[in-house]
Design a protein around this motif. Structure first.
Motif, mmCIF file in Angstrom:
data_model
loop_
_atom_site.group_PDB
_atom_site.id
_atom_site.type_symbol
_atom_site.label_atom_id
_atom_site.label_comp_id
_atom_site.label_asym_id
_atom_site.label_seq_id
_atom_site.Cartn_x
_atom_site.Cartn_y
_atom_site.Cartn_z
ATOM 1 N N THR A 85 0.850 -1.316 0.020
ATOM 2 C CA THR A 85 -0.083 0.036 -0.215
ATOM 3 C C THR A 85 0.677 1.243 0.121
ATOM 4 O O THR A 85 1.882 1.302 0.747
ATOM 5 N N ARG A 111 -4.776 5.568 6.799
ATOM 6 C CA ARG A 111 -5.571 4.332 7.193
ATOM 7 C C ARG A 111 -5.139 4.089 8.753
ATOM 8 O O ARG A 111 -5.897 3.857 9.582
ATOM 9 N N ALA A 170 -1.511 6.536 1.828
ATOM 10 C CA ALA A 170 -2.752 5.689 2.281
ATOM 11 C C ALA A 170 -2.445 5.023 3.397
ATOM 12 O O ALA A 170 -3.656 4.770 4.322
ATOM 13 N N SER A 171 -1.226 4.457 3.517
ATOM 14 C CA SER A 171 -1.180 3.622 4.734
ATOM 15 C C SER A 171 -1.047 4.591 6.023
ATOM 16 O O SER A 171 -1.595 4.137 7.277
#
Length: 424
Positions: free
Chosen positions: A219, A227, A223-224
């Motif tokens: 990922t 999240r 985005a990681s």
């Protein structure tokens, strides 16, 4: 893992060596993580005494002194909000190494600065590097010792770090008489080099954490991070812990970094004596961090223990602000108690996060706690100087009441919130 005994292939017994080796490795990592926090503690708290020389060299106002300290805390806060997810993604070694490198670079730039922007840049870089300290130590303790032993092991680490930081602040008070503030910061940068080497060669991931990172796949970084932070923010306990820990840390750091020494100087203490008294805040944190964990275990509530310690901090700082007739011994006791109760309350947030957050986002949960402390601290640190320079208050003794007010505004609604939750 088992080994076959000489008596035959079926005679197997547990091999203690991997367990022993694992424990040694865990404690070596603990030592390195604690050493990094001591280093960043020293770098952060020494601004209190270095600010006098910096102010004279650059002819800074009190408001500028406050803002210069605030740059560190704000840079710290912004980066720390995301650095926990970096620990979740990349592990302790690479991220901590980057943190130490930033402090070395920032101290070097600050020590050679000739302009106001260079001072700001140096402070910002040191703040960025320091931001990896608390989340990094918390991450390493959680990774190597688990959630059940986190509170005590992390509390002991804070005790070592705080006592060491207090002693080093005393050393700073002595060295500043024989060295310029520029030389002092260059020495700090040099001390960072062996710590950087220790991080690179001694910090290794556990098998469980390595497998967890592999399972996340490829990922993208942004985005990681999003999240991971979002997952941490879903926990109500993490958010409550961030509020309590953040306000209490902001209150004790405000006096510990800048305004405690200024208050004591206004009450007639020499800078060396004021520095010795102010350092008792960090000594108090060393005692309060494990003490609040023991109280929480006894009453079976981390939040109640944290609020009880917050009340103790409020009483202590009211005494500091309101009592102007104390001698050195009395002030040392008050500053110690302020650090003991305020530090215990602020450190308990990490234990709450360790137990409430999922393993996959625990680094981000620690970052949320740290972000709250340094964001609130960065916003509050310039306020006394602003009030003084604008003539809103008559002196530093009146400006200091900002910190008791902040604690009271946090404690009252949090107690009401907890009572409402208990009633439901």
């Amino acid at each position: 893992m088992t080994e076959t005994a000489p008596g035959g292939p079926g005679d197997a017994r547990p091999d203690p060596r991997p367990i022993r080796a694992g424990r040694i490795a865990a404690w070596l990592v603990w030592i390195v993580g604690t050493a990094f926090v001591v280093f960043k503690f020293f770098n952060q708290s020494s601004y209190a005494i270095l600010s006098f020389g910096v102010a004279r060299t650059f002819e800074l106002s009190l408001e500028q002194v406050g803002w210069l300290g605030s740059v560190y805390t704000l840079a710290y806060a912004v980066v720390t909000f995301f650095c926990g997810s970096l620990f979740d993604r990349y592990g302790g070694r690479r991220v901590l190494a980057v943190g130490v490198a930033f402090i070395i670079a920032g101290a070097t730039i600050f020590s050679t600065a000739q302009t106001w922007p260079a001072l700001l840049a140096g402070q910002a870089l040191m703040g960025v590097g320091g931001s990896f300290g608390f989340p990094g130590l918390a991450y390493l303790v959680r990774e190597n010792f688990g959630a059940l032993r986190f509170g005590i092991v992390f509390g002991v680490a804070q005790t070592v770090a705080a006592f060491s930081g207090a002693m080093l602040q005393q050393l700073a008070g002595l060295l500043i008489h024989t060295h310029s503030w520029r030389e002092f910061l260059l020495m700090q940068a040099a001390v960072g080099v062996p710590i950087l080497l220790a991080v690179v060669f001694l910090v290794r991931p556990t098998e469980a954490s390595a497998r967890l990172r592999e399972a996340r796949g490829t990922t993208g970084l942004a985005a990681s991070v999003v999240r991971s932070v979002r997952g941490a923010l879903k926990s109500r306990i993490v958010l409550e812990a961030a509020l309590v820990s953040g306000v209490t840390f902001a209150a004790i750091s405000g006096l510990g970094i800048v305004w405690g020494m200024r208050l004591l100087e206004a009450r007639g203490f020499e800078p060396t004596a004021a520095n010795s008294i102010s350092a008792m805040i960090w000594m108090g944190i060393g005692g309060g961090a494990p003490a609040v964990a023991l109280l929480a275990k006894a009453i079976k509530s981390h939040m109640r223990a944290s609020l009880a310690f917050s009340l103790g901090a409020l009483i202590s700082v009211v005494a500091i602000a309101g009592w102007d007739q104390g001698g050195m011994t009395q002030y040392m006791v008050l500053f110690f108690l302020y650090g003991f109760f305020g530090g215990g309350a602020s450190m308990s947030g990490y234990t709450m996060a360790a137990e409430a957050a999922d393993s996959a986002v625990v680094g981000s949960a620690f970052s949320v706690i740290t972000f709250a402390g340094f964001a609130i601290s960065g916003l509050m640190l310039p306020i006394p100087g602003y009030l003084l320079d604008r003539g809103v208050v008559a002196g530093i003794e009146a400006a200091i009441w900002v910190y008791p007010a902040a604690l009271a505004l946090m404690i009252v609604p949090m107690v009401a919130l907890r009572r409402g939750a208990d009633a439901r």
